[in-house]
Design an enzyme around this catalytic site. Structure first.
Site, PDB file in Angstrom:
ATOM      1  N   HIS A  26      -1.060  -1.476   5.118  1.00 61.51           N
ATOM      2  CA  HIS A  26      -1.427  -2.779   4.730  1.00 61.51           C
ATOM      3  C   HIS A  26      -2.559  -3.482   5.321  1.00 61.51           C
ATOM      4  O   HIS A  26      -3.258  -4.135   4.595  1.00 61.51           O
ATOM      5  CB  HIS A  26      -0.018  -3.374   4.609  1.00 61.51           C
ATOM      6  CG  HIS A  26       1.205  -2.719   4.361  1.00 61.51           C
ATOM      7  ND1 HIS A  26       1.531  -2.715   3.096  1.00 61.51           N
ATOM      8  CD2 HIS A  26       2.096  -2.016   4.770  1.00 61.51           C
ATOM      9  CE1 HIS A  26       2.631  -2.033   3.064  1.00 61.51           C
ATOM     10  NE2 HIS A  26       2.970  -1.602   3.886  1.00 61.51           N
TER      11      HIS A  26
HETATM   12  C1  BDR Z   1       3.746  -5.742   6.825  1.00 57.72           C
HETATM   13  O1  BDR Z   1       4.638  -5.513   8.004  1.00 57.72           O
HETATM   14  C2  BDR Z   1       4.572  -4.734   8.976  1.00 57.72           C
HETATM   15  O2  BDR Z   1       5.643  -4.047   9.131  1.00 57.72           O
HETATM   16  C3  BDR Z   1       3.216  -4.249   8.699  1.00 57.72           C
HETATM   17  O3  BDR Z   1       2.635  -3.991  10.012  1.00 57.72           O
HETATM   18  C4  BDR Z   1       2.367  -5.058   7.677  1.00 57.72           C
HETATM   19  O4  BDR Z   1       1.812  -6.074   8.451  1.00 57.72           O
HETATM   20  C5  BDR Z   1       3.820  -4.916   5.638  1.00 57.72           C
HETATM   21  O5  BDR Z   1       5.107  -5.503   4.969  1.00 57.72           O
END
Ligand code: BDR
Ligand code: CA
Length: 324
Positions: free
Chosen positions: A247
């Site tokens: 992400h």
């Molecule tokens: C987000 O949650 C975190 O676990 C990841 O780093 C990302 O920023 C995705 O939902």
């Protein structure tokens, strides 16, 4: 041309680590100036995320970027971390250590980089919005202190990854996310890269091999197999296959305009009060709320181009490592 100054607020976290590797590549190539990295509590504690951030940068050959641990707790909710997603120390099966001081006061760093870089500063938030909301909440600051603010968060009118309707970053600190969008406006919009789009950026073992080859002798390349093995296993256990959603890396490219993407202007709000729908994000595409737009909501991104862009940044790090 002066490279744009970038301030990253993150919670490494494995996909945050890949975002840091990318920004390290751009910083090394002179395409951006990474002027600071601050951290939030989320994937793990704020001090641990700061140590991880400093370690990733050092393993990419970067030791001149200040790193500061941010607020230790969400604005109101008790802190919940996620060792099952990112490992006991937030870096999969690896336990980073650093000598670098990460205890500088984060607000002092934000004030300093804002004063130095004025309105050309790009803020990217890839963890909970805690620091940003706290900083805006002090009264004198607005999102206009930055040239742009881009956030990874929310599952907007979409299924969540933490509850049926909530994405992790917004769920951890729903009050902070709500506050940020309450302060954003048509003049000071926030770019939001939601789970709807970022979960499409998938890394699998073959992709990891390609990435490691591109990084060449950059020290972090040797750590990635044990970092990513944990993340692959987590995704497999949740039914997403032996691969991982990256992400935060995609979010950085969207923020810097280095990958083609589409946005729509809309009004975003976040549920902070109900336990059942905590952290749920909504976008009022049809104007039911009769409130002004406050967000550029990302709806699409060119994922193959994003990987090519990442590999090019990785090759920059490989060249720099070879010449050290
Ligand atoms: C987000 O949650 C975190 O676990 C990841 O780093 C990302 O920023 C995705 O939902
Ligand atoms: Ca993150």
């Amino acid at each position: 041309m002066t490279p744009p100054p970038v301030l990253l607020d993150c919670d490494p976290g494995i996909d945050d680590a890949l975002a840091l590797i990318y920004l390290a590549g751009l910083h090394t190539r002179g395409d951006i100036r990474l002027v600071g990295v601050t951290t939030t509590a989320g994937n793990t504690t704020t001090r641990r995320t700061a140590v991880n951030a400093a370690w990733v940068l050092a393993r990419c050959g970067i030791t001149d970027v200040p790193v500061a641990a941010g607020r230790a707790e969400p604005l109101k909710a008790p802190l919940v971390t996620t060792p099952e997603t990112h490992g006991e120390h937030g870096m999969g099966y690896v336990t980073p250590t650093v000598d670098q001081d990460v205890d500088t006061h984060w607000e002092t760093l934000w004030d300093k980089v804002c004063a130095e870089h004025g309105e050309s500063l790009q803020l990217i938030v890839t963890g909970p919005c805690t620091n940003l909301a706290a900083w805006l909440g002090e009264g004198s600051q607005t999102t206009a202190a930055f040239d742009s603010v881009t956030i990874m968060g929310g599952a907007v009118l979409y299924q969540g990854n933490t509850t049926p309707t909530a994405e992790w970053n917004f769920w951890v600190d729903p009050d902070a996310a709500k506050d940020v969008f309450a302060q954003a406006s048509p003049e000071l919009p926030v770019t939001l890269a939601p789970l709807n789009v970022t979960e499409q950026m998938l890394l699998d073992p073959l992709g990891l091999e390609t990435l490691i080859a591109a990084l060449g002798g950059t020290p972090i390349a040797a750590d990635l197999p044990e970092i990513l093995r944990f993340y692959f296993e987590f995704h497999e256990a949740t039914g997403a296959g032996y691969q991982a959603q990256i992400h935060d890396l995609l979010t950085c490219m969207i923020a810097l305009g280095t990958v083609a993407h589409r946005t729509t202007e809309t009004t975003v709000d976040v549920e902070a009060d109900s336990e059942l729908t905590r952290g749920t994000s909504l976008a009022d595409h049809r104007g039911h709320w009769q409130r002004p737009a406050n967000a550029h909501l990302v709806t699409e991104a060119d994922i193959p181009a994003a990987w090519a862009e990442f590999h090019a940044a990785a090759r920059t790090l490989a060249q720099a490592a070879a010449s050290r």
